[in-house]
Design a protein around this motif. Structure first.
Motif, PDB file in Angstrom:
ATOM      1  N   UNK A 248      44.940  42.716  45.185  1.00 25.92           N
ATOM      2  CA  UNK A 248      44.746  40.798  44.448  1.00 25.92           C
ATOM      3  C   UNK A 248      44.853  41.392  43.413  1.00 25.92           C
ATOM      4  N   UNK A 249      45.276  39.612  42.696  1.00 22.96           N
ATOM      5  CA  UNK A 249      44.824  39.677  41.388  1.00 22.96           C
ATOM      6  C   UNK A 249      44.604  40.203  40.478  1.00 22.96           C
ATOM      7  N   UNK A 250      42.738  39.695  41.643  1.00 23.01           N
ATOM      8  CA  UNK A 250      41.745  40.179  40.673  1.00 23.01           C
ATOM      9  C   UNK A 250      41.241  41.632  41.342  1.00 23.01           C
ATOM     10  N   UNK A 265      35.157  46.706  47.899  1.00 23.36           N
ATOM     11  CA  UNK A 265      35.655  45.911  47.136  1.00 23.36           C
ATOM     12  C   UNK A 265      35.613  45.866  45.686  1.00 23.36           C
ATOM     13  N   UNK A 266      36.961  45.825  45.265  1.00 25.60           N
ATOM     14  CA  UNK A 266      36.834  46.834  43.366  1.00 25.60           C
ATOM     15  C   UNK A 266      37.605  45.936  42.458  1.00 25.60           C
ATOM     16  N   UNK A 270      33.462  45.375  39.415  1.00 25.47           N
ATOM     17  CA  UNK A 270      31.993  45.226  39.973  1.00 25.47           C
ATOM     18  C   UNK A 270      32.685  46.121  41.669  1.00 25.47           C
ATOM     19  N   UNK A 271      31.328  46.822  41.767  1.00 22.82           N
ATOM     20  CA  UNK A 271      31.982  47.518  43.194  1.00 22.82           C
ATOM     21  C   UNK A 271      31.566  47.251  44.189  1.00 22.82           C
TER      22      UNK A 271
END
Length: 336
Positions: A248-250, A265-266, A270-271
């Protein structure tokens, strides 16, 4: 409905039928009362294992007044006629994937259920696996901006063991690998990415000359929202694998093992890790059957409709056509 439970008949007593029956009997609002299989030996074995009345005659099962709904777990080439017969008998229908082998048959199934005022749900069970569902939730939330690219790979080594049925080797009977196996991934990509504008694909048969369809396929998609997609589907892989990612974009959503494992989710800063067992503990087959049963009791549309099943079939057919023509194929409502 007068009954507090949905009384169900099963059509098809093979591996998938038994899997559905196993999960159905854990749902309090449902009761399996009968089953049907054209193979008398299979029907008798099912009766012995599950303790229900069985028959080899579909009309006999559909004629029973104590059946409110049916689960169809037969080969794909039988789905359309069995669904239509069930609808005409006034039975709600849960039909295993793929919904049918042509868009025209999908339309006939939808119309039969609509005109007879019965529900039609398609068994696209991937939507109920915890990591699959979490990816959908995160993409749909918009928290990380627009989806840019969705990639999935599902790699195996061919049909073996209980899956080694002759009809699975025939495209006319099974729809080939894309229908029999990868309709799951195609439906999932539609669910997450939205409608598809066009597809391009290449494929070949490398190791299975007894099958009349490609055993390895690479597919690229252009979604109508502008995002890109890619599917690597294989039955020629010694080391099987199943995973993917959504960029995704971010953020990047990484899911290296879709059946189990974890979702990462990176973001730039943050991870975050979601473990499958922490997201949901309910068996996905049980969850889809519970959804079907509850939709009947609550008199609402099921979560996965005939129109959803039709869209996945149309996409699979478009991929096949792209392989055959070696040209991009545009999709539309009438894709077939």
């Amino acid at each position: 409905m007068q009954s507090e439970k949905v009384r169900i008949g099963l059509i098809g007593c093979g591996v998938m039928g038994k899997s559905l029956a196993d999960q159905l009997r854990t749902i309090e609002q449902a009761e399996l009362v009968a089953a049907c299989d054209a193979d008398e030996t299979a029907a008798e074995a099912f009766a012995s294992e599950f303790g229900v009345w069985t028959t080899t005659n579909l009309d006999e099962l559909l004629g029973r007044d104590d059946i409110d709904a049916v689960l169809i777990a037969t080969p794909a080439y039988l789905h359309a006629e069995q669904t239509i017969a069930a609808a005409k008998a006034g039975k709600h229908v849960f039909c295993e994937k793929p919904m049918a082998l042509t868009v025209e048959d999908c339309d006939r199934m939808i119309e039969a259920c609509r005109s007879n005022n019965v529900h039609l749900m398609i068994g696209q069970v991937l939507r109920y696996f915890p990591i699959h569902a979490k990816v959908k939730e995160l993409v749909e939330s918009g928290e990380f901006g627009k989806l840019l690219c969705l990639t999935i790979h599902r790699l195996g080594g061919g049909f073996a063991g209980v899956w080694a049925k002759g009809w699975r080797k025939s495209k006319a009977l099974s729809g080939g690998m894309l229908m029999e196996v990868n309709i799951h991934e195609l439906d999932y990509m539609l669910w997450v990415g939205g409608e598809v504008e066009s597809v391009f694909a290449v494929g070949d048969n490398f190791l299975h000359p007894d099958c009349d369809y490609p055993d390895c396929v690479l597919v690229t998609l252009r979604f109508q929202n502008g995002a890109l997609g890619m599917l690597h589907a294989s039955q020629v892989s010694v080391a099987g694998d199943y995973g993917g990612r959504a960029d995704c974009e971010r953020a990047s959503l990484l899911f290296p093992q879709l059946w189990r494992g974890e979702l990462v989710v990176q973001t730039p800063n943050e991870r975050k890790v979601f473990k499958a067992e922490e997201l949901s503990s309910e068996n996905p087959v049980r969850r889809e059957l519970r959804e079907f049963v509850e939709s009947i009791l609550e008199q609402r549309r099921p979560a996965i409709t005939g129109e959803d099943g039709r869209a996945a079939v149309a996409l699979a057919l478009a991929v096949s056509r792209a392989i055959e023509t070696q040209e991009p194929v545009k999709l539309g409502l009438g894709a077939s």
